[in-house]
Design an enzyme around this catalytic site. Structure first.
Site, short mmCIF file in Angstrom:
data_model
loop_
_atom_site.label_atom_id
_atom_site.label_comp_id
_atom_site.label_asym_id
_atom_site.label_seq_id
_atom_site.Cartn_x
_atom_site.Cartn_y
_atom_site.Cartn_z
N ARG A 1 0.84 -1.20 0.00
CA ARG A 1 0.00 0.00 0.00
C ARG A 1 0.87 1.24 0.00
O ARG A 1 1.80 1.38 0.79
CB ARG A 1 -0.90 -0.01 1.24
CG ARG A 1 -1.63 1.31 1.52
CD ARG A 1 -2.48 1.15 2.77
NE ARG A 1 -3.10 2.39 3.21
CZ ARG A 1 -2.76 3.07 4.31
NH1 ARG A 1 -1.75 2.62 5.08
NH2 ARG A 1 -3.38 4.18 4.65
N ARG B 1 -8.70 18.14 9.02
CA ARG B 1 -7.63 18.20 10.02
C ARG B 1 -7.61 19.56 10.71
O ARG B 1 -8.10 20.57 10.16
CB ARG B 1 -6.26 17.94 9.37
CG ARG B 1 -6.14 16.54 8.78
CD ARG B 1 -4.74 16.28 8.23
NE ARG B 1 -4.64 14.94 7.66
CZ ARG B 1 -4.41 13.84 8.36
NH1 ARG B 1 -4.21 13.92 9.66
NH2 ARG B 1 -4.35 12.67 7.76
N LYS C 1 -13.32 2.31 0.89
CA LYS C 1 -12.99 2.28 2.31
C LYS C 1 -14.22 2.67 3.12
O LYS C 1 -14.77 3.76 2.92
CB LYS C 1 -11.82 3.21 2.60
CG LYS C 1 -10.51 2.75 1.96
CD LYS C 1 -9.39 3.74 2.19
CE LYS C 1 -8.98 3.82 3.64
NZ LYS C 1 -7.85 4.77 3.84
N THR D 1 -6.45 -1.46 10.05
CA THR D 1 -6.24 -0.51 11.14
C THR D 1 -5.95 -1.18 12.48
O THR D 1 -6.78 -1.91 13.02
CB THR D 1 -7.42 0.47 11.32
OG1 THR D 1 -7.84 0.96 10.06
CG2 THR D 1 -6.98 1.65 12.18
#
Length: 478
Positions: free
Chosen positions: A40, A81, A225, A283
């Site tokens: 990845r 963010r 995802k 994760t």
């Protein structure tokens, strides 16, 4: 099965994230030999030049080992963010009030800014705001004078540019950002095998990515995802639109009640099994191995349960990208998989899987070949595939007769690297029946998999029906 450690490779595939901890061809070779099948590249970090180097190193490592290896480019998506804090880090005490203000840099200790300019306008009083991967929680207490006031309900430290999660908020930001489009086009031009889209909310998000890749001549598989509650609510439609799914439990565990994550994971994996699509569980699978040679018992159990749920692959993130023990992390995950997979044998042959994008004749041939191979105690199932769909359905059978995937397309072979229990082999004479049988005989004997009298089941096609794999051949090794 094409490298020295092949006899010890799990059927469940391992996706390893590339980063400074494995930033050389030699280290990537070690990871492949330890069990990694797909690498990845995370576009949330680094420059395009750095990504190009990673891709070149992966291709060089694959060539060195002599094994097709897949590459997954992970698009960052609209990750919201914090901007630059006035004091970095800033401690948030319970009951304290902070103000979200316009801009990207705070000018006072109680000010917060965001990379998402529309944040202030789209938050409402009562909305929860989660910072630092959910370790700090706030709730919107007031909106006035172009600012949003948030009261801390769960304290802790925050740092500049950490993620902001807004559970339940309806945001206008597009799932496919301008940066994502640039990176997707780069992936298409470099013949990348898988492209994953972060923060998918609905099926059309995936369809837009597919169309973008297709318009630039890419056959890459799109991976959705699942990180938002909206995606969970529309999981059947999203799985149908995508070529694969990733259960991205990091943001998902912040966006919804963490108590529900295990159940949601099982539901998503079951939907992928039903539709014949590969699914990656990701994760913090071996998170403690960032700094330790051994995982916790809970982490080992987490990996095992993902396999028992039916995951096609498990992903390592920081463990291989920035951790101190990248090779040990892959080796450990591979050992957990090998220890767990025998429990799948007790479930017997699965029912036929009919993927909507695979011809029903092909689906029937794949299901029939599994039954024949089981009754004849065949040692191998060999599938010649044009686009990979036949091998994908075969992988969903979940039996323990080794499956060899063949194609005259290098990109198809690399995509097979994600499919459970499928070993892709390059340079096989796929269009010459006698030569192919001789090739497999030699290949299997050299690796101790075949001996005289053993049976091999071949699934292939003819020009009689060019859109389907319509032949099942039983071969005895001579």
């Amino acid at each position: 099965m094409t490298n020295p450690s092949a006899a010890y490779r799990a059927r469940t595939k391992i996706v390893a994230t590339v980063g400074p901890a494995c930033g050389s061809v030699e280290k990537l070779v070690e990871l492949i030999n330890a069990g990694a099948s797909v690498f990845r590249i995370n576009t949330a970090h680094g420059t395009q030049e750095e990504r190009e180097k990673k891709l070149a190193d992966i291709r060089a490592a694959s060539e060195k080992v002599g094994q097709p290896v897949g590459v997954l480019v992970d698009l960052a998506g609209p990750k919201i963010r914090l901007g630059e804090l006035f004091a970095d880090p800033t401690m948030c005490e319970v009951g304290e009030v902070f103000r979200f203000v316009p801009g990207t840099k705070s000018n006072a200790a109680d000010e917060l800014t965001s990379t998402y300019a529309a944040l202030i306008g789209e938050l409402a009083v009562g909305d929860p705001v989660m910072l630092a991967d959910g370790t700090v929680s706030m709730v919107v207490s007031a909106k006035e004078h172009g600012q949003v006031h948030c009261r801390v309900t769960g304290g802790g430290p925050i740092r500049s540019r950490q993620g902001i999660n807004l559970p339940g908020a309806k945001l206008s930001v597009a799932s496919l950002t301008e940066a994502d489009m640039t990176n997707a086009i780069w992936a298409a031009k470099n013949d990348v095998d898988f492209v994953s889209l972060s923060f998918v909310r609905k099926a059309v998000d995936v369809l837009l990515l597919k169309e973008l890749l297709k318009s630039h001549g890419s056959g890459a598989m799109t991976i959705a995802k699942i990180e938002k509650p909206e995606a969970v609510q529309q999981i059947a439609e999203i799985v149908a639109a995508a070529e694969g799914v990733m259960v991205a439990r990091g943001d998902l565990g912040v966006e919804m009640d963490v108590a529900e994550i295990a159940v949601v994971q099982k539901r998503i994996v079951q939907e992928c099994q039903k539709q014949g699509k590969p699914v990656i569980v990701a994760t913090q699978m071996l998170d403690s191995m960032h700094h330790n040679r051994r995982p916790t018992r809970a982490e080992a159990t987490d990996v095992a349960n993902a396999i028992l749920d039916g995951a096609d692959a498990c992903m390592l993130s920081g463990e291989t990208a920035i951790g101190e023990f990248p090779v040990e992390s892959v080796e450990t995950m591979n050992r957990i998989m090998l220890a767990t997979e025998p429990l799948l044998k007790d479930r017997g042959l699965s029912q036929a899987v009919h993927g909507a994008d695979v011809h029903p004749i092909t689906a029937a041939a794949v299901h029939g070949s599994a039954i024949i191979a089981d009754e004849l105690n065949a040692k191998l199932v060999v599938i010649a595939t044009r686009g990979g769909g036949t091998c994908r359905l075969r992988s969903k059978q979940r039996d323990f007769i080794p499956t060899i995937g063949l194609s005259d397309s290098p990109s198809v072979l690399r995509r097979l690297s994600l499919f459970w229990g499928v070993t892709p082999i390059a340079d096989a004479p796929v269009h010459d029946g006698p030569a192919l049988r001789a090739f497999i005989d030699t290949w299997g004997r050299d690796r101790g998999l075949l001996s005289i009298g053993d049976r091999v089941v071949f699934v292939t096609g003819t020009n009689f029906y060019p859109m389907a794999q319509n032949i099942v051949v039983i071969h005895e090794v001579e």
